[in-house]
Design an enzyme around this catalytic site. Structure first.
Site, PDB file in Angstrom:
ATOM      1  CD  GLU A 247      -3.060  -1.195   2.095  1.00  0.00           C
ATOM      2  OE1 GLU A 247      -2.975  -0.422   3.081  1.00  0.00           O
ATOM      3  OE2 GLU A 247      -4.020  -1.959   1.911  1.00  0.00           O
ATOM      4  CE  LYS A 406     -10.946  -3.509   3.158  1.00  0.00           C
ATOM      5  NZ  LYS A 406     -10.398  -4.591   4.013  1.00  0.00           N
TER       6      LYS A 406
HETATM    7  P1  PGA Z   1      -6.710  -6.053   2.244  1.00  0.00           P
HETATM    8  O1  PGA Z   1      -6.232  -5.038   3.364  1.00  0.00           O
HETATM    9  O2  PGA Z   1      -7.183  -5.281   1.083  1.00  0.00           O
HETATM   10  O3  PGA Z   1      -5.475  -6.879   1.968  1.00  0.00           O
HETATM   11  O4  PGA Z   1      -7.809  -6.873   2.861  1.00  0.00           O
HETATM   12  C1  PGA Z   1      -6.906  -3.863   3.669  1.00  0.00           C
HETATM   13  C2  PGA Z   1      -7.501  -3.872   5.046  1.00  0.00           C
HETATM   14  O5  PGA Z   1      -7.347  -4.829   5.801  1.00  0.00           O
HETATM   15  O6  PGA Z   1      -8.167  -2.918   5.401  1.00  0.00           O
HETATM   16 ZN    ZN Z   2      -8.501  -3.818   7.532  1.00  0.00          ZN
END
Ligand code: PGA
Ligand code: ZN
Length: 491
Positions: A247, A406
């Site tokens: 990230e 998400k």
């Molecule tokens: P991930 O991590 O996209 O690998 O799930 C992001 C998060 O945990 O917020």
């Molecule tokens: Zn998370």
């Protein structure tokens, strides 16, 4: 098409002649035109093709074309530290095939792309499973988001405005949650906690362009401090390429025999200490200009502890592998309490695992929320997976006070159990909202518009490390700045 236009106008005329209105011709024309216009908003073609995410992994891009030439597109990101109840992901070649079938059915139904709720519910019906494993959550969410983009264009609205109307929420700019240290499953660093985040303090009432500049200042200073640590032999890297994590935050490997400053006993706390130093060196103050946050992604710590004991995570009696020791839930809660006070941490995401609560016969999250829920934001991510049923259960049991959003965990933007429904329920029950990227991202900046449109409290979208081969994190912050300029009519 001409015949259709005549037909709608004719029908409009007949309908209006049934009423006693004197201006029936105007009504007829308006009604007919509206129908004609909606006809143009129907899907003409839906294609899904292969794309690549920031890890270089294959993903999909959905492209929806309308009769009038409008094109809406969206790319699907992918997680690495995924929750157990996320919408299913099917392989890319399967998604491509399934998308053709979905496209055929949607076209046949002839629904306008502006009927987002209807389309999303239909796609769930086509799939027929709650986790969308038949057609793939990745397939469906890609199409769902592309439909929304087409819908916004059809209505001649900016995406954030369209989403705010769809959600019936007054838009607001989200704070930036910038992840500057990458650990857990996102890097080669020896940091158990996945994300160490800086958030510009809202009380300063700075504008988003300033937030980004502040972030850049601190990121640069943190880089310099880590270089000093490296020279002193306290920090190394797996290799030069692994200096940054997935990230785009730093991924330092701390040496084992490090002498911590007075009062510090863990690497994890030492990173906070270094981050505070970077903030001060950049000319800012913690608790005034910036707040700190963690996404612990505690599932990983729990899974690694369970693995050590040769147990499945859901059957494991509990504990977290943290800096070489298996720590109890109580130990973790106590650690958070101390850190929140000492470093003014304002937000803790996934501080405990998705198995550490009522449905698994435990009460970790319940105790944590009772203990510090009034002092710090406790964000549910893996426990809720942007899922309406799980959020309902979390509310019932009184765990957490904020939820991470998400779209690809959920599977659709709208519709009865869709992402917007989750956001609305969370808001109604006083939970704060943080919209989030995934660790495998694309340049698609949909989440920036979503965060503004649903008035999210935060937008979590990574660090400010090198922008190669794509600028998938920075792109979202820049989009918020664009929207802010649009709202305030700045040049
Ligand atoms: P991930 O991590 O996209 O690998 O799930 C992001 C998060 O945990 O917020
Ligand atoms: Zn998370």
């Amino acid at each position: 098409m001409l015949n259709k236009i005549k037909l709608w106008l004719g029908l409009g005329f007949i309908l209006s002649s049934l009423s006693s209105q004197p201006t029936r011709l105007t009504y007829a024309v308006e009604w007919g035109l509206r129908r004609v216009k909606e006809g143009f908003f129907k899907i003409e073609a839906l294609t899904v093709h292969k794309a690549y995410d920031s890890r270089g992994k294959e993903t999909i891009e959905a492209v929806v074309s309308l009769v009038n030439g409008i094109v809406g597109r969206a790319k699907v990101p992918a997680g690495a530290s995924t929750g157990g109840n996320e919408a299913a992901t099917v392989p890319v070649d399967v998604a491509l095939k399934n998308a053709v079938a979905i496209g055929e059915r949607l076209k046949k139904e002839g629904i306008s792309v502006t009927a987002q709720n209807l389309i999303d519910d239909r796609m769930r019906e086509y799939d027929g499973t709650s986790d969308l494993h038949n057609l793939g959550g990745n397939t469906i969410v890609g199409i769902s988001l592309a439909i929304a983009r087409a819908g916004a264009l059809a209505k001649n609205l900016s995406l954030w405005k369209y989403l705010s109307q769809l959600a019936e929420i007054e838009p607001k700019l989200p704070l930036f949650y910038m992840n500057f240290l990458n650990g857990g499953k996102h890097s080669k660093a020896n940091l158990e906690f996945q994300e160490t985040i800086v958030i510009p303090d809202p009380r300063r009432k700075f504008t988003p362009d300033r937030w980004l500049q502040m972030g850049k200042d601190v990121f640069k200073k943190l880089g310099e401090i880590l270089e000093e640590e490296r020279t002193a032999g306290r920090v190394g890297y797996f290799d030069e390429r692994a200096k940054f994590g997935d990230e785009r935050g730093y991924a330092p490997i701390f040496s084992e025999n490090i002498q911590f400053p007075e009062g510090i006993t863990t690497r994890t706390e030492y990173t906070l200490y270094l981050l505070v130093k970077a903030i001060e060196k950049a000319g800012y103050k913690i608790g005034e200009d910036f707040a700190l946050a963690w996404d612990v992604a505690a599932n990983t710590l729990w899974e690694r502890a369970a693995e050590k004991e040769k147990k499945k995570p859901e059957e494991y009696e509990g504990g977290y592998l943290f800096e070489g020791e298996i720590r109890s839930t109580e130990w973790m809660i106590d650690f958070y309490k101390k850190m929140v006070e000492k470093y003014k941490i304002s937000s803790l995401e996934d501080p405990l695992s998705e198995w550490d609560w009522g449905p698994y016969g435990r009460n970790g999250w319940e105790n944590l929320t009772k203990g510090i829920g009034d002092k710090v934001q406790l964000v549910l991510d893996d426990l809720t997976c942007t899922n309406l049923g799980l959020l309902t259960e979390a509310i019932k049991r009184g765990v957490g006070n904020a939820i991470l959003i998400k779209t690809n965990q959920n599977g659709t933007l709208a519709g009865k159990p869709g992402t917007l429904a989750v956001i609305k329920l969370a808001k109604e029950r006083g939970y704060r909202i943080v919209v989030s990227h995934r660790s495998g991202e694309t340049e698609d900046d949909f989440i920036a518009d979503l965060a503004v449109g649903v008035a999210a409290d935060g937008l979590k979208t990574g660090g400010l490390g090198p922008q190669e081969p794509m600028n998938e994190r920075l792109r979202k912050y820049l989009r918020v700045i664009e929207i802010w300029k649009e709202i305030t009519r700045l040049p």
